[in-house]
Design a protein around this motif. Structure first.
Motif, mmCIF file in Angstrom:
data_model
loop_
_atom_site.group_PDB
_atom_site.id
_atom_site.type_symbol
_atom_site.label_atom_id
_atom_site.label_comp_id
_atom_site.label_asym_id
_atom_site.label_seq_id
_atom_site.Cartn_x
_atom_site.Cartn_y
_atom_site.Cartn_z
ATOM 1 N N LEU A 1 23.965 18.531 4.584
ATOM 2 C CA LEU A 1 22.554 18.150 4.540
ATOM 3 C C LEU A 1 21.747 19.416 4.753
ATOM 4 C CD1 LEU A 1 22.747 15.062 6.907
ATOM 5 C CD2 LEU A 1 22.808 15.044 4.422
ATOM 6 N N GLU A 2 20.943 19.774 3.769
ATOM 7 C CA GLU A 2 20.074 20.941 3.888
ATOM 8 C C GLU A 2 18.650 20.440 4.004
ATOM 9 O OE1 GLU A 2 20.762 23.689 0.713
ATOM 10 O OE2 GLU A 2 22.870 23.963 1.252
ATOM 11 N N MET A 3 18.013 20.760 5.126
ATOM 12 C CA MET A 3 16.681 20.242 5.398
ATOM 13 C C MET A 3 15.688 21.373 5.553
ATOM 14 S SD MET A 3 17.885 17.322 8.036
ATOM 15 C CE MET A 3 19.629 17.667 8.178
ATOM 16 N N GLY A 4 14.491 21.120 5.054
ATOM 17 C CA GLY A 4 13.393 22.052 5.270
ATOM 18 C C GLY A 4 12.826 21.832 6.654
ATOM 19 N N LEU B 1 14.731 17.735 1.686
ATOM 20 C CA LEU B 1 16.083 17.286 1.999
ATOM 21 C C LEU B 1 16.946 17.395 0.753
ATOM 22 C CD1 LEU B 1 18.187 15.869 3.844
ATOM 23 C CD2 LEU B 1 17.276 13.710 2.983
ATOM 24 N N GLU B 2 18.153 17.927 0.933
ATOM 25 C CA GLU B 2 19.122 17.994 -0.153
ATOM 26 C C GLU B 2 20.486 17.616 0.411
ATOM 27 O OE1 GLU B 2 20.496 20.973 -3.770
ATOM 28 O OE2 GLU B 2 19.208 21.724 -2.196
ATOM 29 N N SER C 1 3.326 18.677 0.602
ATOM 30 C CA SER C 1 3.782 17.304 0.788
ATOM 31 C C SER C 1 5.134 17.314 1.483
ATOM 32 C CB SER C 1 3.864 16.579 -0.561
ATOM 33 O OG SER C 1 4.815 17.216 -1.379
ATOM 34 N N HIS C 2 5.569 16.141 1.877
ATOM 35 C CA HIS C 2 6.804 16.021 2.641
ATOM 36 C C HIS C 2 7.773 15.091 1.937
ATOM 37 C CE1 HIS C 2 5.042 18.040 6.124
ATOM 38 N NE2 HIS C 2 3.944 17.370 5.843
ATOM 39 N N ALA C 3 9.057 15.320 2.154
ATOM 40 C CA ALA C 3 10.085 14.440 1.613
ATOM 41 C C ALA C 3 10.102 13.131 2.392
ATOM 42 C CB ALA C 3 11.450 15.116 1.685
ATOM 43 N N PHE C 4 9.785 13.194 3.678
ATOM 44 C CA PHE C 4 9.820 12.023 4.542
ATOM 45 C C PHE C 4 8.761 12.199 5.626
ATOM 46 C CE2 PHE C 4 11.337 10.051 8.455
ATOM 47 C CZ PHE C 4 11.599 8.773 8.040
ATOM 48 N N ARG C 5 7.967 11.153 5.845
ATOM 49 C CA ARG C 5 6.959 11.207 6.901
ATOM 50 C C ARG C 5 6.854 9.850 7.580
ATOM 51 N NH1 ARG C 5 1.096 12.353 5.221
ATOM 52 N NH2 ARG C 5 0.689 10.222 5.830
ATOM 53 N N LEU C 6 6.908 9.846 8.892
ATOM 54 C CA LEU C 6 6.808 8.632 9.692
ATOM 55 C C LEU C 6 5.702 8.820 10.714
ATOM 56 C CD1 LEU C 6 8.080 5.903 10.833
ATOM 57 C CD2 LEU C 6 9.290 7.401 12.396
ATOM 58 N N GLU C 7 4.806 7.837 10.809
ATOM 59 C CA GLU C 7 3.742 7.862 11.809
ATOM 60 C C GLU C 7 3.696 6.498 12.478
ATOM 61 O OE1 GLU C 7 0.097 8.845 9.868
ATOM 62 O OE2 GLU C 7 0.809 10.806 9.221
ATOM 63 N N LEU C 8 3.640 6.502 13.792
ATOM 64 C CA LEU C 8 3.555 5.273 14.571
ATOM 65 C C LEU C 8 2.453 5.446 15.596
ATOM 66 C CD1 LEU C 8 4.652 2.480 15.419
ATOM 67 C CD2 LEU C 8 6.262 3.689 16.905
ATOM 68 N N ARG C 9 1.520 4.494 15.618
ATOM 69 C CA ARG C 9 0.405 4.554 16.563
ATOM 70 C C ARG C 9 0.233 3.204 17.246
ATOM 71 N NH1 ARG C 9 -1.824 6.422 11.873
ATOM 72 N NH2 ARG C 9 -1.953 8.662 11.713
ATOM 73 N N LYS C 10 -0.198 3.247 18.488
ATOM 74 C CA LYS C 10 -0.549 2.034 19.223
ATOM 75 C C LYS C 10 -1.873 2.295 19.921
ATOM 76 C CE LYS C 10 0.682 -0.671 23.157
ATOM 77 N NZ LYS C 10 0.693 -0.070 24.435
#
Length: 118
Positions: free
Chosen positions: A44-47, A70-71, A97-106
């Motif tokens: 797994l090669e990640m930026g 991600l590759e 831009s991003h390959a994967f983005r997660l945001e969680l807010r409360k």
């Protein structure tokens, strides 16, 4: 005595005080997965990976995680014509831009928001 100290600290904090503000960034890296016999399976090669967490005294918080690129490489099939199993369209050098983005807010009222982009 400890309980008294916590009560005094709580009384001095305003409702919009920030209890925690953590940011962590890791440059590009590679993870090699192997079998128990140490034969390679995949890589797994990640930026750049970035994560952040902010928590407030009123119970609200925000969490974020992003992966720039991600590759996934095949290390099982020898002399394959297709060594890349999958990869993101983004290159590791771009920050647009991003390959994967997660945001969680409360919010302090308990409303929650979850955003996941790939």
């Amino acid at each position: 005595l400890e309980e008294l100290a916590f009560k005094k600290a709580d009384a001095q904090l305003s409702k919009d005080s920030m209890l925690c503000d953590i940011n962590f960034t890791l440059g590009s890296f590679q993870v090699n997965l192997v079998r128990s016999t140490l034969q390679p399976l995949t890589s797994l090669e990640m930026g750049m990976v970035s994560t952040s967490f902010k928590a407030n005294a009123d119970g609200s918080f925000a969490f974020g995680l992003s992966l720039l690129s991600l590759e996934v490489l095949d290390n099982v099939t020898r002399n394959t014509f297709y060594p890349t199993i999958c990869r993101s369209l983004q290159k590791a050098q771009t920050t647009k831009s991003h390959a994967f983005r997660l945001e969680l807010r409360k919010s302090r009222e308990g409303d929650q928001e979850l955003v996941l982009k790939m």
